[in-house]
Design a protein around this motif. Structure first.
Motif, mmCIF file in Angstrom:
data_model
loop_
_atom_site.group_PDB
_atom_site.id
_atom_site.type_symbol
_atom_site.label_atom_id
_atom_site.label_comp_id
_atom_site.label_asym_id
_atom_site.label_seq_id
_atom_site.Cartn_x
_atom_site.Cartn_y
_atom_site.Cartn_z
ATOM 1 N N UNK A 50 0.841 -1.201 0.000
ATOM 2 C CA UNK A 50 0.000 0.000 0.000
ATOM 3 C C UNK A 50 0.876 1.250 0.000
ATOM 4 N N UNK A 51 0.818 1.999 -1.087
ATOM 5 C CA UNK A 51 1.573 3.254 -1.185
ATOM 6 C C UNK A 51 0.643 4.467 -1.168
ATOM 7 N N UNK A 52 -0.611 4.239 -0.839
ATOM 8 C CA UNK A 52 -1.608 5.319 -0.927
ATOM 9 C C UNK A 52 -1.311 6.481 0.026
ATOM 10 N N UNK A 53 -0.542 6.228 1.080
ATOM 11 C CA UNK A 53 -0.230 7.286 2.043
ATOM 12 C C UNK A 53 0.850 8.246 1.522
ATOM 13 N N UNK A 54 1.467 7.917 0.393
ATOM 14 C CA UNK A 54 2.507 8.779 -0.171
ATOM 15 C C UNK A 54 1.933 9.780 -1.155
ATOM 16 N N UNK A 55 2.497 10.952 -1.164
ATOM 17 C CA UNK A 55 2.092 12.013 -2.083
ATOM 18 C C UNK A 55 2.888 11.875 -3.382
ATOM 19 N N UNK A 56 2.190 11.632 -4.479
ATOM 20 C CA UNK A 56 2.876 11.437 -5.761
ATOM 21 C C UNK A 56 3.565 12.713 -6.256
ATOM 22 N N UNK A 57 3.206 13.849 -5.698
ATOM 23 C CA UNK A 57 3.828 15.114 -6.108
ATOM 24 C C UNK A 57 5.088 15.420 -5.307
ATOM 25 N N UNK A 58 5.336 14.633 -4.274
ATOM 26 C CA UNK A 58 6.525 14.816 -3.438
ATOM 27 C C UNK A 58 7.778 14.556 -4.271
ATOM 28 N N UNK A 59 8.775 15.407 -4.141
ATOM 29 C CA UNK A 59 10.001 15.236 -4.932
ATOM 30 C C UNK A 59 10.755 13.963 -4.565
ATOM 31 N N UNK A 60 10.517 13.445 -3.373
ATOM 32 C CA UNK A 60 11.164 12.201 -2.934
ATOM 33 C C UNK A 60 10.261 10.985 -3.113
ATOM 34 N N UNK A 61 9.212 11.121 -3.901
ATOM 35 C CA UNK A 61 8.228 10.054 -4.051
ATOM 36 C C UNK A 61 8.863 8.720 -4.447
ATOM 37 N N UNK A 62 9.678 8.721 -5.505
ATOM 38 C CA UNK A 62 10.274 7.472 -5.973
ATOM 39 C C UNK A 62 11.193 6.861 -4.924
ATOM 40 N N UNK A 63 11.982 7.703 -4.258
ATOM 41 C CA UNK A 63 12.876 7.202 -3.223
ATOM 42 C C UNK A 63 12.079 6.573 -2.078
ATOM 43 N N UNK A 64 11.020 7.250 -1.666
ATOM 44 C CA UNK A 64 10.195 6.729 -0.561
ATOM 45 C C UNK A 64 9.536 5.404 -0.971
ATOM 46 N N UNK A 65 9.058 5.347 -2.198
ATOM 47 C CA UNK A 65 8.439 4.100 -2.689
ATOM 48 C C UNK A 65 9.440 2.960 -2.648
ATOM 49 N N UNK A 66 10.624 3.218 -3.152
ATOM 50 C CA UNK A 66 11.654 2.179 -3.197
ATOM 51 C C UNK A 66 12.071 1.749 -1.798
ATOM 52 N N UNK A 67 12.103 2.681 -0.868
ATOM 53 C CA UNK A 67 12.515 2.331 0.485
ATOM 54 C C UNK A 67 11.462 1.488 1.191
ATOM 55 N N UNK A 68 10.204 1.626 0.779
ATOM 56 C CA UNK A 68 9.121 0.828 1.350
ATOM 57 C C UNK A 68 9.070 -0.546 0.707
ATOM 58 N N UNK A 69 9.255 -0.555 -0.592
ATOM 59 C CA UNK A 69 9.134 -1.798 -1.370
ATOM 60 C C UNK A 69 10.361 -2.622 -1.124
#
Length: 69
Positions: A50-69
């Protein structure tokens, strides 16, 4: 029939290739058709968690996604 500039350039390039005067250069975007983009890769991997809690407009979005996944 007279050749247009694109045809002339193609002829010149063909001659240069035949004479081994050309070094191919493939840029970073060359393989994009064959590999997923970051956006699609994150979506594919993110479908497992579940990545729904992340803001897709955040400049660190991809990094945060990768750190969760």
């Amino acid at each position: 029939m007279q050749k247009n500039s694109s045809e002339k350039q193609l002829d010149t390039l063909a001659r240069m290739v035949a004479n081994k005067k050309v070094i191919p250069f493939l840029g970073a975007g060359t393989s994009i058709e064959f590999n997923p983009s970051w956006d699609n890769l994150i979506k594919d991997m993110g479908s497992k968690v579940d990545l729904s809690h992340l803001n897709t407009q955040d400049t660190d979005y991809f990094f945060k996604c990768c750190s969760i996944i």
